[in-house]
Design an enzyme around this catalytic site. Structure first.
Site, mmCIF file in Angstrom:
data_model
loop_
_atom_site.group_PDB
_atom_site.id
_atom_site.type_symbol
_atom_site.label_atom_id
_atom_site.label_comp_id
_atom_site.label_asym_id
_atom_site.label_seq_id
_atom_site.Cartn_x
_atom_site.Cartn_y
_atom_site.Cartn_z
ATOM 1 N N CYS A 174 -123.504 -83.763 -12.486
ATOM 2 C CA CYS A 174 -123.335 -83.501 -13.916
ATOM 3 C C CYS A 174 -122.590 -84.612 -14.656
ATOM 4 C CB CYS A 174 -122.650 -82.162 -14.103
ATOM 5 S SG CYS A 174 -123.549 -80.860 -13.242
ATOM 6 N N GLU A 323 -110.374 -78.296 -16.814
ATOM 7 C CA GLU A 323 -110.468 -79.209 -17.958
ATOM 8 C C GLU A 323 -109.386 -78.894 -18.992
ATOM 9 O OE1 GLU A 323 -114.325 -79.598 -19.740
ATOM 10 O OE2 GLU A 323 -113.677 -81.330 -20.940
ATOM 11 N N LYS A 344 -121.826 -76.828 -24.974
ATOM 12 C CA LYS A 344 -122.657 -76.111 -23.997
ATOM 13 C C LYS A 344 -122.747 -74.619 -24.316
ATOM 14 C CE LYS A 344 -122.073 -79.379 -20.196
ATOM 15 N NZ LYS A 344 -120.975 -80.260 -20.660
ATOM 16 N N PHE A 408 -120.178 -83.029 -9.332
ATOM 17 C CA PHE A 408 -119.848 -82.716 -7.937
ATOM 18 C C PHE A 408 -119.105 -83.880 -7.295
ATOM 19 C CE2 PHE A 408 -123.626 -79.625 -7.480
ATOM 20 C CZ PHE A 408 -122.805 -78.551 -7.750
#
Lengths: 422, 134
Positions: A174, A323, A344, A408
């Protein structure tokens, strides 16, 4: 480094729109692009929502069966070597070239490069390998490899457009297209290329999205209007999405000389890995915090200079928390409270393409003067204490923006974009 | 000494996706000709299908000849075929007619006439095989 790089063209095939105008409108209005889906014709699956691409029908492995908007004139010799996300990418690049006022002939002098990011087409790879097994290896589609493996985007786009500069692909899940964009900036700063096309793309199908259900990373909320809710206490996983985005980056002198449209300056980037876990982010967001610091340092700005943060936050319980803690470690510790939002909540999470997609959103926000709100955020997670998480979109002109990505293996990549000097 | 396990028979060709593609994307008269061939098993009845498949696989539609393509036209030199397009076309013909074509045989096919006579010859040799439908 003396050279600076400007964003001069954007192209979008996304769940919230297939052109710049639609994407901008939906970002401003916080209109999500998620829909109900039924993967593998199995109504029992708990994954019921995805960020779908509208206006395309690409369920077949054969390009002959595909349907896509008639605005795109794509030749057979190109289509035979691409998978569905390659088709999306071709459409996004066509838009970005038109947006930047470039013609295909402008890309062929060696001064233009191409960096791409996707996980390849698991759907197409499965199809070709199943065929290979069926005939016990005796034959196969000659374009099966280039249409399906990771790298399929750069193979095909470079050949189709005759690009003779730097060409490559990035595979970091990602964070992939964020790596692509950062390395593109370096190539321009170093004078290796005058122009870079950066493309991220992914497919929306069972093969790409459903494996994440086995990791318990996907939302099981069946409501398309609330399934993706970054930073909210009720979040329960991400909503898979797909499409393609192309961002054109140009050396500032080159762009200004030809009178290119200018969205923003791409001012700096940084990366730092967690070194912690293959699939789970560092619980305190240590790698991401360091990546943010490096990006700010590279751009020569401080936390107080940042007017907006486009967060990576995908709506997973662990990732959003990490985050939030990373942002607090950098910004709250410096006494800064820039607005933070994750788009998102509108788009879902398109995996490899999210970094360049959100850099493009940041470019729109800077040029068009708005800060997207946090869709579906009703009760922020306690980890978000003292973060500034606007719910509604604001009419404001952010001068300097941070864009976060994580993938990842704990890869963290951050970009700083700012309003270009006139 | 224990006997070696025997391998299962190698399938003649892949599942016949080509017949489905023909039905969905080719003109009615081409589909009708294919159906006629399945019934008659007369190789000449497949000729119209072979020509239609060849024209469909032309990489550059601007090089499409008007009317029936002449046998003397070269696939590469006159019609702009590249090696991938030829391979795609051959695989399509293999799937559709359930025949096997080797690389060496492909390399000998240079013109439209070569292609027509080659497929006819292959179909004659395999006339006893049944051609499964999609």
């Amino acid at each position: 480094m003396s050279r600076s790089a400007l964003v001069t063209g954007l192209g979008f095939i996304t769940s919230i729109g297939n052109d710049r105008a639609a994407v901008t409108r939906h970002l401003r209005e916080l209109k999500p692009g998620l829909e109900r889906v039924e993967f593998l014709h199995n109504p029992s699956l708990p994954t019921k929502v995805a960020g779908t691409v509208k206006g395309f029908s690409v369920d077949s492995p054969s390009w002959r069966d595909w349907r896509y908007p008639p605005d795109y004139d794509l030749p057979r010799e190109t289509l035979r070597g691409v998978s569905a996300h390659g088709l999306y990418a071709l459409c996004a690049v066509e838009q970005a070239l038109a947006d930047a006022g470039l013609k295909p002939a402008d890309l062929r002098d060696g001064a233009t490069g191409l960096y791409c990011a996707s996980a390849g087409s698991a759907f197409m790879l499965h199809h070709h390998l199943a065929h290979m097994h069926a005939v016990r290896g005796e034959r196969g589609n000659p374009m099966g490899v280039v249409a399906s493996i990771a790298g399929t985007l750069n193979f095909n786009l470079a050949a189709h457009y005759g690009i003779r500069g730097a060409v490559g692909g990035f595979v970091a899940a990602c964070a992939s297209s964020s790596h692509a964009l950062g390395c593109a900036l370096d190539d321009i700063r170093l004078g290796r290329q005058a122009r870079m096309l950066v493309v991220g793309a992914e497919e929306v199908n069972a093969e790409t999205i459903l494996p994440f259900a086995a990791m318990r990373a996907l939302s099981t909320n069946p409501d398309p209007l609330t399934a993706s809710r970054p930073f909210d206490r009720q979040r329960d996983g991400f909503v898979g999405a797909g499409g393609a985005v192309c961002l054109i980056l140009e050396d500032a002198d080159t762009a200004r000389r030809r009178g290119a449209p200018i969205y923003a300056e791409f001012a700096g980037w940084g990366q730092a890995a967690d070194g912690f876990n293959v699939a789970v982010s560092h619980p305190e967001g240590a790698g991401l915090a360091e990546a943010i610091r490096r990006a700010l340092g590279d751009a020569g700005v401080t936390p107080a200079d940042i007017d907006y943060v486009n967060a990576h936050a995908t709506s997973t319980p662990a990732g959003d928390r990490s985050e939030a803690l990373a942002l607090r470690a950098v910004f709250s510790a410096a006494g800064a409270r820039p607005p933070v939002s994750s788009t998102k909540g509108l788009t879902g999470h398109p995996l490899s393409m999210s970094g360049v997609m959100e850099a493009a959103f940041c470019s729109l926000a800077i040029r068009d003067g708005f800060i997207p709100g946090n869709a579906n955020l009703t009760a922020p997670d306690e980890a978000c204490a003292d973060l500034n998480l606007p719910v509604a979109t604001r009419d404001a002109s952010p001068g300097c923006v941070l864009n976060n990505s994580s993938g990842f293996g704990g890869s963290n990549v951050c970009h700083v974009l700012r309003a270009a000097k006139v | 000494m224990p006997s070696q396990p025997t391998s299962p028979a190698i399938p003649v060709a892949a599942p016949n996706h080509a017949a489905r593609t023909l039905g969905q994307h080719f003109p009615t008269e081409v589909c009708a000709a294919y159906e006629r061939f399945l019934t008659t098993k007369v190789p000449a009845d497949a000729d119209l299908v072979v020509l239609a498949i060849m024209l469909d696989h032309l990489p550059d539609k601007k090089l499409r000849p008007a009317g029936t393509p002449a046998d003397a036209l070269g696939l590469v030199n006159d019609l702009g075929f590249d090696s991938v397009a030829i391979t795609e076309m051959v695989f399509f013909l293999e799937d559709l007619f359930q025949v096997r074509i080797t690389n060496e045989e492909i390399l000998r096919v240079k013109t439209v006439g070569d292609l027509r006579s080659f497929v006819r010859q292959k179909l004659t040799a395999s006339v006893d095989n049944s051609v499964p439908r999609a």
